[in-house]
Design a protein around this motif. Sequence first.
Motif, PDB file in Angstrom:
ATOM      1  N   GLU A   1       0.829  -1.196   0.000  1.00  8.59           N
ATOM      2  CA  GLU A   1       0.000   0.000   0.000  1.00  8.59           C
ATOM      3  C   GLU A   1       0.870   1.255   0.000  1.00  8.59           C
ATOM      4  N   GLU A   2       0.762   2.014  -1.079  1.00  8.57           N
ATOM      5  CA  GLU A   2       1.430   3.326  -1.203  1.00  8.57           C
ATOM      6  C   GLU A   2       2.880   3.266  -0.732  1.00  8.57           C
ATOM      7  N   LEU A   3       3.634   2.337  -1.279  1.00  8.59           N
ATOM      8  CA  LEU A   3       5.019   2.119  -0.861  1.00  8.59           C
ATOM      9  C   LEU A   3       5.961   3.061  -1.612  1.00  8.59           C
ATOM     10  N   THR A   4       6.645   3.893  -0.860  1.00 14.17           N
ATOM     11  CA  THR A   4       7.731   4.707  -1.402  1.00 14.17           C
ATOM     12  C   THR A   4       9.026   4.214  -0.770  1.00 14.17           C
ATOM     13  N   LEU A   5       9.923   3.689  -1.595  1.00  9.43           N
ATOM     14  CA  LEU A   5      11.134   3.036  -1.109  1.00  9.43           C
ATOM     15  C   LEU A   5      12.344   3.929  -1.322  1.00  9.43           C
ATOM     16  N   GLN A   6      13.163   4.058  -0.262  1.00  7.88           N
ATOM     17  CA  GLN A   6      14.370   4.879  -0.320  1.00  7.88           C
ATOM     18  C   GLN A   6      15.570   4.060   0.147  1.00  7.88           C
ATOM     19  N   THR A   7      16.752   4.490  -0.260  1.00  7.67           N
ATOM     20  CA  THR A   7      17.976   3.832   0.200  1.00  7.67           C
ATOM     21  C   THR A   7      18.248   4.225   1.650  1.00  7.67           C
ATOM     22  N   PRO A   8      18.750   3.293   2.489  1.00  6.99           N
ATOM     23  CA  PRO A   8      18.964   3.602   3.912  1.00  6.99           C
ATOM     24  C   PRO A   8      20.077   4.605   4.152  1.00  6.99           C
ATOM     25  N   THR A   9      21.048   4.683   3.249  1.00  3.56           N
ATOM     26  CA  THR A   9      22.224   5.513   3.513  1.00  3.56           C
ATOM     27  C   THR A   9      22.011   6.983   3.192  1.00  3.56           C
ATOM     28  N   ASN A  10      21.502   7.271   1.987  1.00  3.99           N
ATOM     29  CA  ASN A  10      21.371   8.678   1.586  1.00  3.99           C
ATOM     30  C   ASN A  10      19.946   9.098   1.256  1.00  3.99           C
ATOM     31  N   GLY A  11      18.983   8.191   1.410  1.00  2.67           N
ATOM     32  CA  GLY A  11      17.585   8.553   1.221  1.00  2.67           C
ATOM     33  C   GLY A  11      17.155   8.766  -0.213  1.00  2.67           C
ATOM     34  N   THR A  12      17.908   8.210  -1.167  1.00  5.35           N
ATOM     35  CA  THR A  12      17.515   8.335  -2.573  1.00  5.35           C
ATOM     36  C   THR A  12      16.249   7.514  -2.838  1.00  5.35           C
ATOM     37  N   THR A  13      15.260   8.123  -3.446  1.00  8.17           N
ATOM     38  CA  THR A  13      13.999   7.428  -3.717  1.00  8.17           C
ATOM     39  C   THR A  13      14.160   6.514  -4.922  1.00  8.17           C
TER      40      THR A  13
ATOM     41  N   ARG B   1      14.216  -6.499  -0.856  1.00 14.92           N
ATOM     42  CA  ARG B   1      14.778  -6.249   0.480  1.00 14.92           C
ATOM     43  C   ARG B   1      13.714  -5.653   1.406  1.00 14.92           C
ATOM     44  N   ALA B   2      12.919  -4.743   0.868  1.00 14.98           N
ATOM     45  CA  ALA B   2      11.841  -4.157   1.679  1.00 14.98           C
ATOM     46  C   ALA B   2      10.825  -5.223   2.068  1.00 14.98           C
ATOM     47  N   MET B   3      10.482  -6.120   1.141  1.00 12.62           N
ATOM     48  CA  MET B   3       9.540  -7.194   1.454  1.00 12.62           C
ATOM     49  C   MET B   3      10.099  -8.132   2.519  1.00 12.62           C
ATOM     50  N   ALA B   4      11.405  -8.340   2.495  1.00 16.24           N
ATOM     51  CA  ALA B   4      12.032  -9.215   3.484  1.00 16.24           C
ATOM     52  C   ALA B   4      12.285  -8.515   4.814  1.00 16.24           C
ATOM     53  N   GLY B   5      12.014  -7.222   4.896  1.00 13.57           N
ATOM     54  CA  GLY B   5      12.222  -6.481   6.129  1.00 13.57           C
ATOM     55  C   GLY B   5      13.636  -5.996   6.332  1.00 13.57           C
ATOM     56  N   LEU B   6      14.487  -6.116   5.300  1.00 19.09           N
ATOM     57  CA  LEU B   6      15.875  -5.678   5.441  1.00 19.09           C
ATOM     58  C   LEU B   6      15.999  -4.169   5.316  1.00 19.09           C
ATOM     59  N   TRP B   7      15.150  -3.571   4.469  1.00 21.42           N
ATOM     60  CA  TRP B   7      15.148  -2.114   4.306  1.00 21.42           C
ATOM     61  C   TRP B   7      13.817  -1.572   4.802  1.00 21.42           C
ATOM     62  N   ARG B   8      13.883  -0.547   5.640  1.00 18.44           N
ATOM     63  CA  ARG B   8      12.677   0.109   6.140  1.00 18.44           C
ATOM     64  C   ARG B   8      12.619   1.581   5.759  1.00 18.44           C
ATOM     65  N   SER B   9      13.596   2.052   4.997  1.00 17.79           N
ATOM     66  CA  SER B   9      13.654   3.478   4.659  1.00 17.79           C
ATOM     67  C   SER B   9      12.568   3.817   3.653  1.00 17.79           C
ATOM     68  N   GLY B  10      11.745   4.782   3.976  1.00 22.54           N
ATOM     69  CA  GLY B  10      10.663   5.194   3.098  1.00 22.54           C
ATOM     70  C   GLY B  10       9.361   5.272   3.858  1.00 22.54           C
ATOM     71  N   LYS B  11       8.256   5.019   3.160  1.00 20.78           N
ATOM     72  CA  LYS B  11       6.946   5.023   3.803  1.00 20.78           C
ATOM     73  C   LYS B  11       6.022   4.073   3.056  1.00 20.78           C
ATOM     74  N   GLY B  12       4.881   3.799   3.662  1.00 19.95           N
ATOM     75  CA  GLY B  12       3.942   2.848   3.082  1.00 19.95           C
ATOM     76  C   GLY B  12       3.813   1.623   3.955  1.00 19.95           C
ATOM     77  N   LYS B  13       3.106   0.611   3.463  1.00 17.74           N
ATOM     78  CA  LYS B  13       2.819  -0.572   4.260  1.00 17.74           C
ATOM     79  C   LYS B  13       2.909  -1.819   3.393  1.00 17.74           C
ATOM     80  N   ILE B  14       3.561  -2.835   3.945  1.00 19.89           N
ATOM     81  CA  ILE B  14       3.641  -4.153   3.313  1.00 19.89           C
ATOM     82  C   ILE B  14       3.042  -5.158   4.289  1.00 19.89           C
ATOM     83  N   THR B  15       2.027  -5.901   3.858  1.00 17.79           N
ATOM     84  CA  THR B  15       1.353  -6.867   4.730  1.00 17.79           C
ATOM     85  C   THR B  15       1.388  -8.245   4.086  1.00 17.79           C
ATOM     86  N   PHE B  16       1.899  -9.223   4.848  1.00 21.28           N
ATOM     87  CA  PHE B  16       1.866 -10.619   4.418  1.00 21.28           C
ATOM     88  C   PHE B  16       0.721 -11.319   5.147  1.00 21.28           C
ATOM     89  N   TYR B  17      -0.054 -12.095   4.404  1.00 23.89           N
ATOM     90  CA  TYR B  17      -1.113 -12.920   4.997  1.00 23.89           C
ATOM     91  C   TYR B  17      -0.668 -14.371   4.868  1.00 23.89           C
TER      92      TYR B  17
END
Length: 709
Positions: A448-460, A490-506
């Motif tokens: 849901e509305e996932l905006t992904l950024q790099t953890p080091t410098n915040g590049t979208t 990486r975001a789906m695996a929980g390795l990267w959290r930088s950014g905003k939005g929501k990922i839900t596994f059922y």
Amino acid sequence: MRRKEMILITAAPVFSPCSHLLLRHSLHPSSPLRHESIHRSKISRFRGVSAASSSSSSLLPQPPHRPDKASELRALWKRFWKVAAPFWFSEDKDQARLRLAAVFALTLATTGISVGFNFLGRDFYNALANKDQDQFTKQLLYYLCGFAGGIPFFVLRDYAKETLSLRWRSWMTKYYLQRYLKDQTFYKIQSQSMIDNPDQRIVDDLSSFTATALSFSLTLFSATIDLISFSNILFTIYPPLFLVLLLYSFGGTAISVFLGKGLVNLNFLQEKKEADFRYSLVRVRENAESIAFYGGEQNEMQLLLQRFKSAFDNLTELLIASRNLEFFTDGYRYLIQILPAAVVAPMFFSGKIEFGVINQSVSAFNHILGDFSLVVYQFQAISAFSAVIDRLGEFDDLLDNNISRDPSQLEEIELTYQSELEPSFTSSLLDSNGSIQSRQNQKLLEIEELTLQTPTNGTTLVHSLVADIYDKDHLLIMGPSGSGKTSLLRAMAGLWRSGKGKITFYLNSQDDFEQEKYDSQRKRSSGDVLFLPQRPYMVLGTLRQQLLYPTWSSTMEATPGGSQIDGTQFKIVTSSQPKTDDLMRTLENVRLGHIVERFGGLESLQEWSSVLSLGEQQRLAFARLLLCQPKLALLDESTSALDEANEAHLYQQIQAAGITYISIGHRQTLTKFHNKILHISTADPKSMERNWRMEDANAKDSLSGTLSQ
């Protein structure tokens, strides 16, 4: 070597010729031979400490510079207590405290034995000086009986101390490993280069910390008892000698602190530089084939020599500082062998004391001087121990903070795992004529509305991604290199959290559903989601263990028999694993059946990352996937080293197994194995427009990111 070095600090002053054998095992650190062995041991420790460590040599942690010595000592003590305290208040505290009490009791007994030998030495030399053969024979017999009765106390004290140190180290190793591996902390430390050589701190620094902390504690305890016991003896013999001792010891301590003030920082840096050099050598071993293909031997030689030179230069400074300190400490140490005799000699010449009293005063003087001069004799060991405390304290603080994100980052991606929904939800697919088909199916993943950024410098990398993945919805992610495809996994695996939005596994397995309540705090397991990287991870184990990794890994359970770790006996047990026939059949399914015969069976132990080609490693990873049977598989170019025929065969195998998968790939041939395609383009840093689109793999017309909602 290092552990022995730290243990040797408990050597005793040996100045009485007849009590040499026994007294050298006491807790006093003033033996010249032992001091020299410490120095040589420190020089010979010019080696690396750990294999799998951080490669960042530019991030060089420095010991904190504090405004004054008092605050520095307070900070050092706080770090020491923070690292040391958990064991003594753990579930093993009763056994630990009991063993510690036993060690202190044995130390007290050995101090009493040393006092007894002090008086035995006096009477022995009196008999020798008086040429009293009967008395001499009697005192010699007392000495021999004293040796026979006293030596076991010294041996048992050292054994009890060593076993307690080992128990402490075992507990701390498990404690730090649990925190290091918790919540993928090890990955965050490595990927963000937060600290150098965490493995060295777990392996080497913990060993030094436990051994040295116990040795210093016992040394201080013994010094206190010695001061009480031998000060009375020395003051009774000749009060001026006691005053000479005080002036000599305090003056020596002040000079030692002044001459050796730079050793703490140099020891700290030496640990880091040695570990960096060792890590460079490990990198050459792990990447031997790539380096050989490139012909990069000369470049590697230069890089290795650069790190070696850095360690060598620091060690040179360390040796110079040690040399300057030892000019003083060696003279300080040897002068005390004649100083007490010179002070009391006039009394002997005037007939006021007997010859044996000279030996008694020398022995008492050296005991007390050893107590007062701990800093002089142990300055190098103390400086090395201070560096260990700093390194462990720094690591402990990092683990306590749990690699918290940057405070300036106000948002992060929310990742949740929930129990599976009822299959009343509908998934939408485009048919060949462009119309939308609806079907009932189980939702596995919702973005849901996932905006992904790099953890080091915040590049979208990805703007406002929306996607739903249902059972059997096989998604292919495509796009140019660097667009963020792997980062999305990486975001789906929980390795990267930088950014905003929501990922839900059922997701949940049937066995787990009745045993636990699924909520947002639940963690991903291999039975839910399995990630296959482009270059599979080959564990250090047998071929059987390669196939069973990571779902059916061995665990440790308490048992009446087996090995001991932190006081509890354990044995290796495993969960219900696939049988040998299952493993053989799975290898055949991925066209790897021939490797069993090639390497001599499933129990063969090899360096698998070297003996298997990358294509074979990728097929072995698919064998793990088929054995694991997860609900969802994340494949990051997992067939890049395979030909199209083998690639098609493997996708057919996981489709037949009923596994839903999300793939990253560049080949157009992959589209026929997927229902949906997510195209990601390189994000424009100046634009907030969506840089993705979702389409049906079988449709000619695409559906834009806006319509896919």
